[in-house]
Design a protein around this motif. Sequence first.
Motif, mmCIF file in Angstrom:
data_model
loop_
_atom_site.group_PDB
_atom_site.id
_atom_site.type_symbol
_atom_site.label_atom_id
_atom_site.label_comp_id
_atom_site.label_asym_id
_atom_site.label_seq_id
_atom_site.Cartn_x
_atom_site.Cartn_y
_atom_site.Cartn_z
ATOM 1 N N GLY A 8 25.382 52.029 55.849
ATOM 2 C CA GLY A 8 24.944 53.480 56.236
ATOM 3 C C GLY A 8 24.588 53.751 57.738
ATOM 4 N N TYR A 9 24.792 55.026 58.636
ATOM 5 C CA TYR A 9 24.071 54.686 60.176
ATOM 6 C C TYR A 9 22.422 54.686 60.264
ATOM 7 C CZ TYR A 9 29.611 55.903 60.199
ATOM 8 O OH TYR A 9 31.039 55.419 59.817
ATOM 9 N N LYS A 10 22.895 54.334 61.919
ATOM 10 C CA LYS A 10 21.705 54.610 62.346
ATOM 11 C C LYS A 10 20.615 56.259 61.501
ATOM 12 C CE LYS A 10 18.889 54.522 66.309
ATOM 13 N NZ LYS A 10 18.804 53.891 67.938
ATOM 14 N N ASN A 11 19.386 55.743 61.119
ATOM 15 C CA ASN A 11 18.547 56.356 60.833
ATOM 16 C C ASN A 11 18.668 56.896 59.149
ATOM 17 O OD1 ASN A 11 16.842 56.255 62.537
ATOM 18 N ND2 ASN A 11 17.736 57.685 63.901
ATOM 19 N N SER A 12 19.873 56.516 58.031
ATOM 20 C CA SER A 12 20.253 57.511 57.170
ATOM 21 C C SER A 12 19.160 56.788 56.012
ATOM 22 C CB SER A 12 21.269 56.728 57.081
ATOM 23 O OG SER A 12 21.749 55.406 56.907
ATOM 24 N N GLY A 13 18.026 55.550 55.800
ATOM 25 C CA GLY A 13 16.584 55.421 55.188
ATOM 26 C C GLY A 13 17.251 54.580 54.685
ATOM 27 N N LYS A 14 18.049 53.051 54.971
ATOM 28 C CA LYS A 14 18.597 52.188 54.573
ATOM 29 C C LYS A 14 16.986 50.659 54.199
ATOM 30 C CE LYS A 14 21.460 50.781 58.144
ATOM 31 N NZ LYS A 14 21.297 51.796 58.922
ATOM 32 N N THR A 15 16.658 50.596 55.378
ATOM 33 C CA THR A 15 15.348 50.083 55.403
ATOM 34 C C THR A 15 13.777 50.631 54.226
ATOM 35 O OG1 THR A 15 15.289 49.380 57.101
ATOM 36 C CG2 THR A 15 13.538 49.182 56.317
ATOM 37 N N THR A 16 14.104 51.605 54.412
ATOM 38 C CA THR A 16 13.430 52.520 53.354
ATOM 39 C C THR A 16 13.826 52.126 51.652
ATOM 40 O OG1 THR A 16 12.344 54.476 54.782
ATOM 41 C CG2 THR A 16 12.515 55.015 52.254
ATOM 42 N N LEU A 17 14.893 51.861 51.075
ATOM 43 C CA LEU A 17 15.359 52.135 49.685
ATOM 44 C C LEU A 17 16.041 50.786 50.180
ATOM 45 C CD1 LEU A 17 16.993 52.979 47.873
ATOM 46 C CD2 LEU A 17 18.850 52.990 49.260
ATOM 47 N N THR A 18 16.202 49.837 51.339
ATOM 48 C CA THR A 18 15.719 48.518 50.706
ATOM 49 C C THR A 18 14.563 47.952 50.307
ATOM 50 O OG1 THR A 18 17.604 48.019 52.376
ATOM 51 C CG2 THR A 18 16.205 46.336 51.975
ATOM 52 N N SER A 19 13.647 48.331 51.080
ATOM 53 C CA SER A 19 11.967 48.033 51.184
ATOM 54 C C SER A 19 12.135 48.382 49.233
ATOM 55 C CB SER A 19 11.516 48.729 51.678
ATOM 56 O OG SER A 19 11.852 47.812 53.107
ATOM 57 N N GLN A 20 12.219 49.562 48.809
ATOM 58 C CA GLN A 20 11.885 50.557 47.799
ATOM 59 C C GLN A 20 13.041 49.170 46.747
ATOM 60 O OE1 GLN A 20 13.445 54.192 48.085
ATOM 61 N NE2 GLN A 20 11.523 55.150 48.766
ATOM 62 N N PHE A 107 30.670 42.991 49.278
ATOM 63 C CA PHE A 107 29.914 42.578 48.597
ATOM 64 C C PHE A 107 29.666 44.313 47.825
ATOM 65 C CE2 PHE A 107 28.303 38.879 50.528
ATOM 66 C CZ PHE A 107 29.069 38.245 49.695
ATOM 67 N N ASP A 108 28.639 44.978 46.096
ATOM 68 C CA ASP A 108 28.215 45.538 45.840
ATOM 69 C C ASP A 108 27.766 46.877 46.955
ATOM 70 O OD1 ASP A 108 29.449 45.403 43.329
ATOM 71 O OD2 ASP A 108 27.994 44.435 42.760
ATOM 72 N N LYS A 109 27.861 47.615 46.727
ATOM 73 C CA LYS A 109 27.382 48.582 48.563
ATOM 74 C C LYS A 109 27.440 49.393 47.448
ATOM 75 C CE LYS A 109 30.658 46.934 52.186
ATOM 76 N NZ LYS A 109 31.075 46.057 51.313
ATOM 77 N N ILE A 110 25.714 50.570 48.001
ATOM 78 C CA ILE A 110 25.077 51.281 48.071
ATOM 79 C C ILE A 110 25.026 50.987 49.462
ATOM 80 C CG2 ILE A 110 23.361 53.240 47.599
ATOM 81 C CD1 ILE A 110 24.288 50.724 44.971
ATOM 82 N N ILE A 111 25.564 53.008 49.438
ATOM 83 C CA ILE A 111 25.602 53.968 50.947
ATOM 84 C C ILE A 111 24.937 54.667 50.701
ATOM 85 C CG2 ILE A 111 27.428 55.092 52.536
ATOM 86 C CD1 ILE A 111 30.137 53.535 51.531
ATOM 87 N N MET A 112 24.091 54.825 52.405
ATOM 88 C CA MET A 112 23.120 55.847 52.438
ATOM 89 C C MET A 112 24.263 57.304 52.966
ATOM 90 S SD MET A 112 20.502 55.066 50.866
ATOM 91 C CE MET A 112 19.273 55.885 51.715
ATOM 92 N N ILE A 113 24.217 58.544 52.511
ATOM 93 C CA ILE A 113 24.832 59.466 53.815
ATOM 94 C C ILE A 113 23.448 60.674 53.772
ATOM 95 C CG2 ILE A 113 26.821 61.651 53.457
ATOM 96 C CD1 ILE A 113 27.867 58.743 53.416
ATOM 97 N N LYS A 114 23.612 60.747 55.461
ATOM 98 C CA LYS A 114 22.208 61.543 55.861
ATOM 99 C C LYS A 114 23.610 63.238 55.934
ATOM 100 C CE LYS A 114 18.492 61.673 59.195
ATOM 101 N NZ LYS A 114 17.632 61.436 60.535
ATOM 102 N N GLU A 115 24.001 62.907 56.990
ATOM 103 C CA GLU A 115 24.987 63.879 57.389
ATOM 104 C C GLU A 115 26.493 63.750 57.036
ATOM 105 O OE1 GLU A 115 22.734 64.729 61.593
ATOM 106 O OE2 GLU A 115 23.696 62.203 61.529
#
Length: 165
Positions: A8-20, A107-115
Amino acid sequence: MRILQVVGYKNSGKTTLTSQLINYFTNKGLKVASLKHHGHGGKPKLADGTDSEKHRASGSLLAGVDGGGVFQLTMSTDSISFDQLVAFYQVLSVDLLVVEGYKSLDFDKIIMIKEEKDLSLLEQVSNVQAVITSIPIEENNLAHPIFYNSDRQKFFEWMESFILS
């Protein structure tokens, strides 16, 4: 070793989701590791509060961050490919490697869409398995499941069947 990308793009929640994801699958008994692409230019910071430190604190067996020619285990990556980095994780018999970033990999991807402007990412990357979004998306146009940030439990139930199948 199964590899799952979170993009996802910057500040889309990637790190939060990755940690979860790390925490969730670690609690399910998997040996989970992470690799983060440092997409901000330059070398990654090696201090408390960094994204890779958040990954480690979430339960990642091996928390690494790569960018600007440095892999954060004080190992220079000037002449190391992504496949060689993955091989490093395989030595530890990791069950699941959660990769944050590296949009161009397949690889298999999960995409984060914020806007709404982030929707273009759906056409730029390959191997999309699911989308997590903060905005309404026309589900008829997509071949993969859409999950909303407000209902992560539904996503994790789907993710468990996807990873463990």
